[in-house]
Motif scaffolding. Structure first.
Motif, mmCIF file in Angstrom:
data_model
loop_
_atom_site.group_PDB
_atom_site.id
_atom_site.type_symbol
_atom_site.label_atom_id
_atom_site.label_comp_id
_atom_site.label_asym_id
_atom_site.label_seq_id
_atom_site.Cartn_x
_atom_site.Cartn_y
_atom_site.Cartn_z
ATOM 1 N N HIS A 35 0.884 -1.322 0.084
ATOM 2 C CA HIS A 35 -0.031 -0.080 -0.026
ATOM 3 C C HIS A 35 0.770 1.163 0.092
ATOM 4 C CE1 HIS A 35 -3.302 -2.755 1.793
ATOM 5 N NE2 HIS A 35 -3.662 -2.282 0.630
ATOM 6 N N ARG A 36 0.215 2.382 -0.590
ATOM 7 C CA ARG A 36 1.113 3.567 -0.783
ATOM 8 C C ARG A 36 1.444 4.056 0.773
ATOM 9 N NH1 ARG A 36 2.110 6.672 -4.852
ATOM 10 N NH2 ARG A 36 0.476 5.505 -6.000
ATOM 11 N N GLY A 37 2.613 4.482 0.968
ATOM 12 C CA GLY A 37 2.931 5.143 2.127
ATOM 13 C C GLY A 37 3.536 6.622 1.936
ATOM 14 N N GLY A 222 5.127 6.208 -11.890
ATOM 15 C CA GLY A 222 5.474 7.620 -11.623
ATOM 16 C C GLY A 222 5.011 8.616 -10.755
ATOM 17 N N ARG A 223 3.739 7.990 -10.113
ATOM 18 C CA ARG A 223 2.851 8.864 -9.526
ATOM 19 C C ARG A 223 3.124 9.092 -8.235
ATOM 20 N NH1 ARG A 223 -1.196 7.489 -13.577
ATOM 21 N NH2 ARG A 223 -1.091 9.455 -14.734
ATOM 22 N N THR A 224 4.176 8.327 -7.775
ATOM 23 C CA THR A 224 4.731 8.842 -6.034
ATOM 24 C C THR A 224 5.344 9.879 -6.509
ATOM 25 O OG1 THR A 224 5.077 6.702 -5.660
ATOM 26 C CG2 THR A 224 6.421 8.229 -4.571
ATOM 27 N N ALA A 225 6.100 10.365 -7.509
ATOM 28 C CA ALA A 225 6.700 11.743 -7.351
ATOM 29 C C ALA A 225 5.570 12.678 -7.665
ATOM 30 C CB ALA A 225 7.876 11.793 -8.661
ATOM 31 N N THR A 226 4.621 12.463 -8.631
ATOM 32 C CA THR A 226 3.557 13.481 -8.885
ATOM 33 C C THR A 226 2.856 13.752 -7.534
ATOM 34 O OG1 THR A 226 3.159 12.537 -11.204
ATOM 35 C CG2 THR A 226 1.324 13.786 -10.104
ATOM 36 N N TYR A 260 -6.966 2.852 -0.964
ATOM 37 C CA TYR A 260 -5.745 2.179 -1.388
ATOM 38 C C TYR A 260 -6.425 1.230 -2.675
ATOM 39 C CZ TYR A 260 -3.851 3.440 3.045
ATOM 40 O OH TYR A 260 -3.344 3.991 4.177
ATOM 41 N N GLY A 261 -5.293 0.810 -3.344
ATOM 42 C CA GLY A 261 -5.556 -0.128 -4.361
ATOM 43 C C GLY A 261 -6.216 0.835 -5.513
ATOM 44 N N ILE A 262 -7.341 0.165 -6.346
ATOM 45 C CA ILE A 262 -8.037 1.052 -7.222
ATOM 46 C C ILE A 262 -9.549 0.569 -6.814
ATOM 47 C CG2 ILE A 262 -8.553 1.264 -9.619
ATOM 48 C CD1 ILE A 262 -5.770 0.189 -10.366
ATOM 49 N N PRO A 263 -10.293 1.619 -6.010
ATOM 50 C CA PRO A 263 -11.465 1.258 -5.908
ATOM 51 C C PRO A 263 -12.483 1.587 -6.938
ATOM 52 C CG PRO A 263 -10.388 3.182 -4.348
ATOM 53 C CD PRO A 263 -9.453 2.972 -5.364
ATOM 54 N N TYR A 282 -4.547 12.722 -7.455
ATOM 55 C CA TYR A 282 -3.198 12.382 -7.164
ATOM 56 C C TYR A 282 -2.871 12.491 -5.838
ATOM 57 C CZ TYR A 282 -2.144 12.867 -12.171
ATOM 58 O OH TYR A 282 -2.095 12.588 -13.711
ATOM 59 N N MET A 283 -3.828 12.933 -4.990
ATOM 60 C CA MET A 283 -3.445 13.450 -3.742
ATOM 61 C C MET A 283 -4.285 12.289 -2.668
ATOM 62 S SD MET A 283 -1.392 15.540 -4.223
ATOM 63 C CE MET A 283 -0.525 15.577 -2.671
ATOM 64 N N ASP A 284 -4.871 11.157 -3.186
ATOM 65 C CA ASP A 284 -5.129 10.029 -2.494
ATOM 66 C C ASP A 284 -4.081 9.098 -2.466
ATOM 67 O OD1 ASP A 284 -7.043 8.381 -1.152
ATOM 68 O OD2 ASP A 284 -8.578 8.551 -2.405
ATOM 69 N N TYR A 285 -4.321 7.932 -1.824
ATOM 70 C CA TYR A 285 -3.164 6.672 -1.525
ATOM 71 C C TYR A 285 -3.702 5.634 -2.608
ATOM 72 C CZ TYR A 285 -0.538 8.147 2.638
ATOM 73 O OH TYR A 285 0.557 8.779 3.556
ATOM 74 N N THR A 286 -4.252 5.926 -3.684
ATOM 75 C CA THR A 286 -4.668 4.713 -4.682
ATOM 76 C C THR A 286 -3.133 4.493 -5.186
ATOM 77 O OG1 THR A 286 -5.297 6.320 -6.190
ATOM 78 C CG2 THR A 286 -6.875 5.288 -4.690
ATOM 79 N N ASP A 287 -3.211 3.055 -5.847
ATOM 80 C CA ASP A 287 -2.369 2.763 -6.791
ATOM 81 C C ASP A 287 -1.963 3.627 -7.834
ATOM 82 O OD1 ASP A 287 -2.047 0.530 -5.393
ATOM 83 O OD2 ASP A 287 -2.883 -0.889 -6.642
ATOM 84 N N ASP A 288 -0.788 3.539 -8.562
ATOM 85 C CA ASP A 288 -0.408 4.370 -9.725
ATOM 86 C C ASP A 288 -1.583 4.507 -10.589
ATOM 87 O OD1 ASP A 288 1.859 4.976 -8.076
ATOM 88 O OD2 ASP A 288 3.184 4.831 -9.805
ATOM 89 N N ALA A 289 -1.928 3.428 -11.115
ATOM 90 C CA ALA A 289 -2.930 3.129 -12.164
ATOM 91 C C ALA A 289 -4.280 3.851 -11.932
ATOM 92 C CB ALA A 289 -2.920 1.657 -12.597
ATOM 93 N N GLY A 290 -4.572 4.091 -10.486
ATOM 94 C CA GLY A 290 -5.711 4.581 -9.993
ATOM 95 C C GLY A 290 -5.781 6.007 -9.870
ATOM 96 N N MET A 291 -4.742 6.777 -9.948
ATOM 97 C CA MET A 291 -4.815 8.202 -9.800
ATOM 98 C C MET A 291 -4.249 8.768 -11.197
ATOM 99 S SD MET A 291 -1.275 8.628 -7.413
ATOM 100 C CE MET A 291 -2.211 8.320 -5.977
#
Length: 318
Positions: A35-37, A222-226, A260-263, A282-291
């Motif tokens: 999960h994103r942290g 690359g969405r962690t950096a975004t 988390y994940g892709i709701p 982008y400011m949620d904690y979903t997976d990269d493919a979900g934001m």
């Protein structure tokens, strides 16, 4: 509409929720993160504990931001951010390639200019508020340093030469991005506007940078950096780091907490009004493919930091 004016006391309360201890620099960081942290909020809480005057400074930034938005005093034209990448590595895998670094710069440019391939996946409910932020990034330099550290934690050691890290380059005019193994399940963290220039910038774990090389699913787009650059530009987590909290933006729905994940869409909040949550932000904690979107309100909040008198005004100068 969310109330976005903060008193000093409310600001302190916002950043005084229960937090975890700083990540131990010796934490085993070899396991895959499920999960994103993001440690930006925890790092800010620690900075506020160490420097109570930071709360006053950040409250002034909030007041300035709200006034700039209300008066329409936002940036005209294009802001281009030079990025200095500082790579700290113990293993060959951690010494990521220039191609992987450039892929991250390319993704930032897509995400902040609404050219990301999934931008058109934004649901119709939010299509009226999805935003082209209009800020670009250019790779300015890459610094590399071999280290014996297994992981760096979140106490900013990677930014300090005396602790084996790399000091920031021109942090008032360049965005410094540290790439290293953080540990403790943390993908990245950023310093909000108002903090010390000696620690200003963004940190990302080397396994979650760009979309090639060592980029590891489900955080390999690359969405962690975004997400972290969003923090660096004064955006909060969309749930406000509290149950049904406020992210200080009026056009994002109130979220219960992180997703988390892709709701599956639509995902309803149980907060007042039971709004559909903007899980693809982008400011949620979903997976990269979900934001895949910022909102217009977030765009205005980011733009405000670059106007004359704003905390990152120097980035908008020739």
């Amino acid at each position: 509409m969310k109330k976005i004016i903060l008193s000093v006391s409310l600001l302190v309360m916002l950043f005084s929720c229960q937090s975890e201890d700083d990540t131990n620099a010796n934490t085993d960081a070899s396991s895959k993160v499920a999960h994103r942290g993001c440690a930006s909020h925890d790092v800010l809480e620690e900075q506020l504990r160490q420097n109570p005057e930071l709360a006053l400074n950040m409250n002034e930034i909030e007041e300035f931001t709200n006034n700039a938005i209300a008066q329409g005093r936002l940036v005209n034209g294009k802001i281009e951010i030079p990025v200095v990448v500082n790579v700290l590595y113990k293993t060959a895998a951690e010494n990521i390639s220039l191609a992987q670094i450039q892929s991250q710069i390319n993704i930032l440019n897509q995400d902040f200019n609404a050219t990301n391939p999934d931008y058109n996946s934004v649901p119709a409910l939010f299509s009226g508020v999805k935003a082209n932020v209009g800020i670009t990034f250019v790779l300015d330099a890459v610094n590399r340093k071999s280290t014996t550290k297994k992981s760096w934690g979140t106490n900013n050691a990677m930014k300090k030469t005396a602790q084996g890290g790399i000091a920031p380059t021109s942090p008032t005019t360049k965005l410094n991005l540290w790439i290293c193994t953080i540990g403790g399940g943390i993908l990245g963290y950023a310093q909000f506007p108002g903090g010390a220039s000696a620690t200003d910038g963004v940190v990302c774990d080397s396994r979650y940078v760009g979309n090639t090389g060592t980029a590891t699913a489900p955080f390999n787009k690359g969405r962690t950096a975004t997400h972290e650059v969003g923090h660096w530009m004064n955006l909060r987590h969309i749930w406000g780091d509290a149950t049904c909290g406020s992210d200080l933006v009026s056009d994002t729905p109130t979220h219960n907490t992180a997703n988390y994940g892709i709701p599956a869409y639509p995902h309803y909040s149980t907060c007042t009004g039971t709004p559909v949550e903007m899980t693809m932000n982008y400011m949620d904690y979903t997976d990269d493919a979900g934001m895949y979107m910022f909102s217009q309100g977030q765009k205005s909040r980011m733009a405000a930091i670059f106007v004359s008198g704003g905390p990152r005004f120097s980035f908008g100068q020739p």
